[in-house]
Design a protein around this motif. Structure first.
Motif, PDB file in Angstrom:
ATOM      1  N   LYS A   1       0.850  -1.183   0.000  1.00 24.25           N
ATOM      2  CA  LYS A   1       0.000   0.000   0.000  1.00 24.25           C
ATOM      3  C   LYS A   1       0.889   1.238   0.000  1.00 24.25           C
ATOM      4  O   LYS A   1       1.806   1.353   0.806  1.00 24.25           O
ATOM      5  CB  LYS A   1      -0.884  -0.019   1.252  1.00 24.25           C
ATOM      6  CG  LYS A   1      -1.812   1.158   1.379  1.00 24.25           C
ATOM      7  CD  LYS A   1      -2.716   1.000   2.587  1.00 24.25           C
ATOM      8  CE  LYS A   1      -2.055   1.614   3.781  1.00 24.25           C
ATOM      9  NZ  LYS A   1      -2.895   1.664   4.986  1.00 24.25           N
ATOM     10  N   LYS A   2       0.632   2.164  -0.914  1.00 20.09           N
ATOM     11  CA  LYS A   2       1.398   3.410  -0.960  1.00 20.09           C
ATOM     12  C   LYS A   2       1.022   4.257   0.248  1.00 20.09           C
ATOM     13  O   LYS A   2      -0.148   4.399   0.582  1.00 20.09           O
ATOM     14  CB  LYS A   2       1.107   4.178  -2.247  1.00 20.09           C
ATOM     15  CG  LYS A   2       2.010   5.395  -2.426  1.00 20.09           C
ATOM     16  CD  LYS A   2       1.766   6.056  -3.764  1.00 20.09           C
ATOM     17  CE  LYS A   2       2.660   7.242  -3.966  1.00 20.09           C
ATOM     18  NZ  LYS A   2       2.718   8.216  -2.894  1.00 20.09           N
TER      19      LYS A   2
ATOM     20  N   PRO B   1       0.333   7.619   2.203  1.00 23.50           N
ATOM     21  CA  PRO B   1      -0.153   8.931   1.768  1.00 23.50           C
ATOM     22  C   PRO B   1       0.939   9.994   1.892  1.00 23.50           C
ATOM     23  O   PRO B   1       1.715   9.990   2.843  1.00 23.50           O
ATOM     24  CB  PRO B   1      -1.310   9.234   2.707  1.00 23.50           C
ATOM     25  CG  PRO B   1      -1.523   8.043   3.554  1.00 23.50           C
ATOM     26  CD  PRO B   1      -0.395   7.100   3.336  1.00 23.50           C
ATOM     27  N   TYR B   2       0.966  10.889   0.930  1.00 24.25           N
ATOM     28  CA  TYR B   2       1.884  12.029   0.916  1.00 24.25           C
ATOM     29  C   TYR B   2       3.343  11.591   1.000  1.00 24.25           C
ATOM     30  O   TYR B   2       4.165  12.254   1.623  1.00 24.25           O
ATOM     31  CB  TYR B   2       1.565  13.012   2.059  1.00 24.25           C
ATOM     32  CG  TYR B   2       0.113  13.358   2.138  1.00 24.25           C
ATOM     33  CD1 TYR B   2      -0.471  14.177   1.173  1.00 24.25           C
ATOM     34  CD2 TYR B   2      -0.693  12.855   3.138  1.00 24.25           C
ATOM     35  CE1 TYR B   2      -1.825  14.495   1.216  1.00 24.25           C
ATOM     36  CE2 TYR B   2      -2.039  13.155   3.196  1.00 24.25           C
ATOM     37  CZ  TYR B   2      -2.597  13.984   2.232  1.00 24.25           C
ATOM     38  OH  TYR B   2      -3.925  14.289   2.277  1.00 24.25           O
ATOM     39  N   SER B   3       3.647  10.461   0.374  1.00 22.41           N
ATOM     40  CA  SER B   3       4.993   9.901   0.466  1.00 22.41           C
ATOM     41  C   SER B   3       5.298   9.119  -0.807  1.00 22.41           C
ATOM     42  O   SER B   3       4.406   8.724  -1.543  1.00 22.41           O
ATOM     43  CB  SER B   3       5.075   8.971   1.684  1.00 22.41           C
ATOM     44  OG  SER B   3       6.274   8.265   1.692  1.00 22.41           O
TER      45      SER B   3
ATOM     46  N   HIS C   1       6.183   2.863   0.512  1.00 23.57           N
ATOM     47  CA  HIS C   1       5.101   1.880   0.537  1.00 23.57           C
ATOM     48  C   HIS C   1       5.168   1.079   1.831  1.00 23.57           C
ATOM     49  O   HIS C   1       6.250   0.759   2.322  1.00 23.57           O
ATOM     50  CB  HIS C   1       5.234   0.912  -0.641  1.00 23.57           C
ATOM     51  CG  HIS C   1       5.211   1.573  -1.966  1.00 23.57           C
ATOM     52  ND1 HIS C   1       6.325   2.153  -2.536  1.00 23.57           N
ATOM     53  CD2 HIS C   1       4.210   1.779  -2.836  1.00 23.57           C
ATOM     54  CE1 HIS C   1       6.004   2.675  -3.708  1.00 23.57           C
ATOM     55  NE2 HIS C   1       4.724   2.464  -3.908  1.00 23.57           N
TER      56      HIS C   1
END
Length: 131
Positions: free
Chosen positions: A74-75, A77-79, A82
């Protein structure tokens, strides 16, 4: 209710991992258990890809090695990083027992219950983990 055979310990243990190619990266675990690890990766790792893992439970311990399979990614957020879930596929049984014992000791020290029901299987465990 739970899907895991082994309890997980929230952790920030340094870990080195990589795929079949000779490229590896250093990161930190997010949680760790006898069945697998969740870690942070700067690269996308395809689901079902094979990953070689090396880590130390404590600074004074020897390196533990395992091979795992990416089961989810899962990626964050704001990065560009993963969150990656890896299931151990090839891990020596003494390594798995040592890891499970380490998790159990740390969960107990934190006052959190463990789901180990067969504590007798660990009575001959040769390691003492200093907390």
């Amino acid at each position: 209710l739970g899907r895991r055979e082994y309890p997980r310990l929230g952790s920030h243990i340094p870990i080195r991992f990589g795929g079949d190619e000779n490229r590896s990266q250093d990161s930190l675990t997010r949680d760790l258990g006898g069945g697998g690890v969740r870690l942070v990766s700067r690269d996308f790792l395809p689901v079902d890809s094979k990953v070689k893992l090396e880590f130390f439970l404590t600074p004074a311990s020897e390196v533990l090695k395992a091979v795992g399979k990416v089961v989810w990614i899962k990626k964050l957020p704001y990065s560009y990083q993963h969150d990656v879930g890896i299931q151990f596929m090839d891990i020596p049984e003494p390594t798995r027992k040592r890891l499970a014992h380490f998790v159990e000791q740390n969960l107990a020290a934190a006052g959190r219950p463990t789901s180990f029901t067969n504590r007798e299987s660990y009575r001959d465990f040769p390691y003492t983990i200093a907390l």
